[in-house]
Design an enzyme around this catalytic site. Structure first.
Site, short mmCIF file in Angstrom:
data_model
loop_
_atom_site.label_atom_id
_atom_site.label_comp_id
_atom_site.label_asym_id
_atom_site.label_seq_id
_atom_site.Cartn_x
_atom_site.Cartn_y
_atom_site.Cartn_z
N HIS A 121 0.87 -1.18 0.00
CA HIS A 121 0.00 0.00 0.00
C HIS A 121 0.91 1.24 0.00
O HIS A 121 2.02 1.19 0.52
CB HIS A 121 -0.82 -0.05 1.29
CG HIS A 121 -1.89 0.97 1.43
ND1 HIS A 121 -1.64 2.26 1.81
CD2 HIS A 121 -3.22 0.89 1.24
CE1 HIS A 121 -2.78 2.94 1.86
NE2 HIS A 121 -3.76 2.13 1.52
N ASP A 198 2.95 -4.81 8.04
CA ASP A 198 1.75 -4.00 7.92
C ASP A 198 0.55 -4.92 8.12
O ASP A 198 0.23 -5.73 7.25
CB ASP A 198 1.74 -3.34 6.53
CG ASP A 198 0.46 -2.58 6.25
OD1 ASP A 198 -0.51 -2.73 7.01
OD2 ASP A 198 0.42 -1.85 5.24
N GLN A 201 -4.56 -5.36 7.00
CA GLN A 201 -5.53 -6.29 6.43
C GLN A 201 -5.46 -7.67 7.08
O GLN A 201 -6.06 -8.62 6.56
CB GLN A 201 -5.30 -6.42 4.91
CG GLN A 201 -5.48 -5.15 4.13
CD GLN A 201 -6.94 -4.65 4.12
OE1 GLN A 201 -7.87 -5.38 4.42
NE2 GLN A 201 -7.13 -3.38 3.77
N LYS A 224 -10.42 -0.64 10.61
CA LYS A 224 -10.57 -1.83 9.76
C LYS A 224 -10.83 -3.07 10.61
O LYS A 224 -11.05 -4.15 10.07
CB LYS A 224 -9.30 -2.04 8.94
CG LYS A 224 -9.08 -0.96 7.88
CD LYS A 224 -7.83 -1.26 7.08
CE LYS A 224 -7.29 -0.06 6.35
NZ LYS A 224 -7.97 0.25 5.10
N CYS A 362 -4.78 2.46 -3.64
CA CYS A 362 -3.55 2.99 -3.03
C CYS A 362 -2.37 2.05 -3.23
O CYS A 362 -1.56 1.83 -2.32
CB CYS A 362 -3.72 3.26 -1.54
SG CYS A 362 -4.89 4.56 -1.21
N1 PMP Z 1 -1.80 -0.78 4.60
C1 PMP Z 1 -2.74 -1.56 4.04
C2 PMP Z 1 -2.38 -2.94 3.59
C3 PMP Z 1 -4.04 -1.07 3.91
O1 PMP Z 1 -4.98 -1.84 3.37
C4 PMP Z 1 -4.34 0.24 4.36
C5 PMP Z 1 -5.72 0.82 4.21
N2 PMP Z 1 -6.32 0.60 2.97
C6 PMP Z 1 -3.32 0.99 4.94
C7 PMP Z 1 -2.06 0.45 5.04
C8 PMP Z 1 -3.55 2.37 5.45
O2 PMP Z 1 -4.43 2.35 6.55
P1 PMP Z 1 -4.96 3.70 7.18
O3 PMP Z 1 -5.50 4.51 6.03
O4 PMP Z 1 -6.02 3.26 8.13
O5 PMP Z 1 -3.83 4.37 7.85
#
Ligand code: PMP
Length: 403
Positions: A121, A198, A201, A224, A362
């Site tokens: 991401h 990270d 997910q 999430k 993203c």
């Molecule tokens: N890493 C991953 C794998 C994600 O899916 C996301 C959110 N789509 C993020 C980071 C960023 O999370 P946040 O916007 O809650 O900071």
């Protein structure tokens, strides 16, 4: 799992959009909230609300107890060795930025390497690029296979005495791939290289045990994982956090301040400048309790079964192309159908009451790797059902017939 009961715990799931029952399949972006989580926050606002840590009065002490109890709940949930290792942040993004800044300050210099992967991401790419600009570090990117798995041989070849950190996602938000994180960590640790995972997910979908993983940093977002927005966690081993400088300055993170010299608070407060989201943490603790009452293993099994069911049902759609068919995959399915633009598919499904995400998620470098601009993404939470998958498949067929 008693799906009727679980669905009833999420009031939003019984609403309609465009006169159709809501089929919410955008859980990778954020999940819906159980009533008990919102109730816990409302309760605190209405009966306890006062700023934490600094007050001698009754409410402040009670709010502090709730906030620190929430930290303990997170600590137990991920099996951290100590509450000193649980830092509250704004989310996954801030947690990674904190590590990039602070670990970067303490341990990285010109020419050092940080390993990420092609499936990251943007939040696990851009903070490292910013650090690269500031400090002249080098980013190494592990490629992926056509099925959406990390090339582990390339990864192992990349590890060297120049590598100072590996920062990789546990589960891909586009491909649904569950990465072999134990192997990733073992290979890095063999060379004394720390690893950040990270967990944005993974924490909502499976049991995570940071001590069993032996991971050095683990980051995730509350929103999430059935908690509130604007809150997240950085787990870090004390041996690293102790040696890392503060990320932001302000209240809470200091021991004493004078114009000549300021000393910093101990862990975890050293990294928590300013008033924390102490009501949010109570909500998150309620969300984690809720998940644990259902059972993380049950949630994982349900979502894995649903993912397999959905892959099988969707495979029957003519001209569908999947992005991410790893053997170890959960909760996220990315696809395109014929030459229907992902945006058109998403917009028309929406009119049928089906919420999916479209676009690059993203993860633009991953889109480049796949040679596409974006995908349609259906992602599951604990409350999704096979009936909803059937509605999705029918919806896609309907959209197809319009083209
Ligand atoms: N890493 C991953 C794998 C994600 O899916 C996301 C959110 N789509 C993020 C980071 C960023 O999370 P946040 O916007 O809650 O900071």
């Amino acid at each position: 799992m008693d799906m009727n009961k679980i669905r009833a715990d999420f009031p939003i799931l019984s609403r309609e959009v465009y006169g159709k029952p809501l089929v919410y399949l955008d859980n990778g972006a954020t999940v819906q909230k159980p009533k008990c989580m919102v109730d816990a926050m409302a309760d605190e606002y209405f009966t306890v609300n006062a700023n934490v840590h600094r007050g001698v009065h009754y409410l402040s002490q009670q709010a502090t107890e709730l906030h620190e109890a929430a930290r303990m709940t997170v600590c137990n949930h991920i099996n951290a060795a100590s509450i000193n290792e649980v830092i509250f942040t704004k989310g996954t993004t801030e947690s990674i930025n904190l590590v990039a800044f602070s670990f970067g300050e303490a341990f990285l210099s010109q020419g050092d390497e940080v390993i990420i992967s092609e499936m990251e991401h943007h939040s696990n790419i851009v903070p490292w690029q910013l650090l690269a600009e500031r400090k002249g570090i080098v980013l190494k990117v592990v490629p992926i296979t056509d099925s959406g798995e990390l090339c582990m041989d390339s990864y192992k070849e990349m590890l060297s005495s120049k590598t100072k950190l590996v920062s990789i996602t546990h589960v891909s938000n586009v491909l649904g791939t569950v990465n072999p994180v134990k192997d990733i960590i073992k290979a890095a640790h063999d060379l004394d290289i720390p690893v950040l995972l990270d967990g944005a997910q993974s924490v909502p979908h499976m049991k995570v045990d940071v001590q069993d993983l032996d991971v050095d940093f683990y980051v995730f977002s509350a929103h999430k994982a059935y908690g509130p927005t604007g809150l997240g966690v950085l787990y870090g081993k004390e041996k690293w956090l102790d040696r890392m400088p503060p990320y932001q300055g302000g209240g809470e993170m200091i021991k004493s301040v004078s114009f000549e010299k300021t000393t910093f608070n101990e862990l975890p407060f050293k990294f928590e400048a300013g008033t924390p989201d102490f009501v949010g943490t109570t909500g998150f603790a309620a969300a984690l309790d809720y998940m644990n009452a259902i059972g993380m293993h049950e949630i994982e099994a349900h979502e894995r079964e649903l993912t397999i069911y959905a892959m099988n049902q969707l495979a029957q759609v003519e001209d569908i192309r999947f992005f991410g068919v790893a053997e170890n995959k959960t909760s996220v399915i990315s696809f395109l159908v014929g030459d229907i633009h992902h945006f058109d598919m998403g917009t028309l499904l929406d009119r049928l009451g089906i919420a999916v995400r479209t676009g690059h998620h993203c993860a633009q470098p991953l889109m480049n790797r796949l040679g596409i601009e974006g995908t349609v993404r259906a992602s599951f939470g604990m409350y999704n059902t096979k009936e909803e998958v059937d509605i999705l498949v029918k919806g896609i067929d309907r959209v197809k017939s319009m083209f």
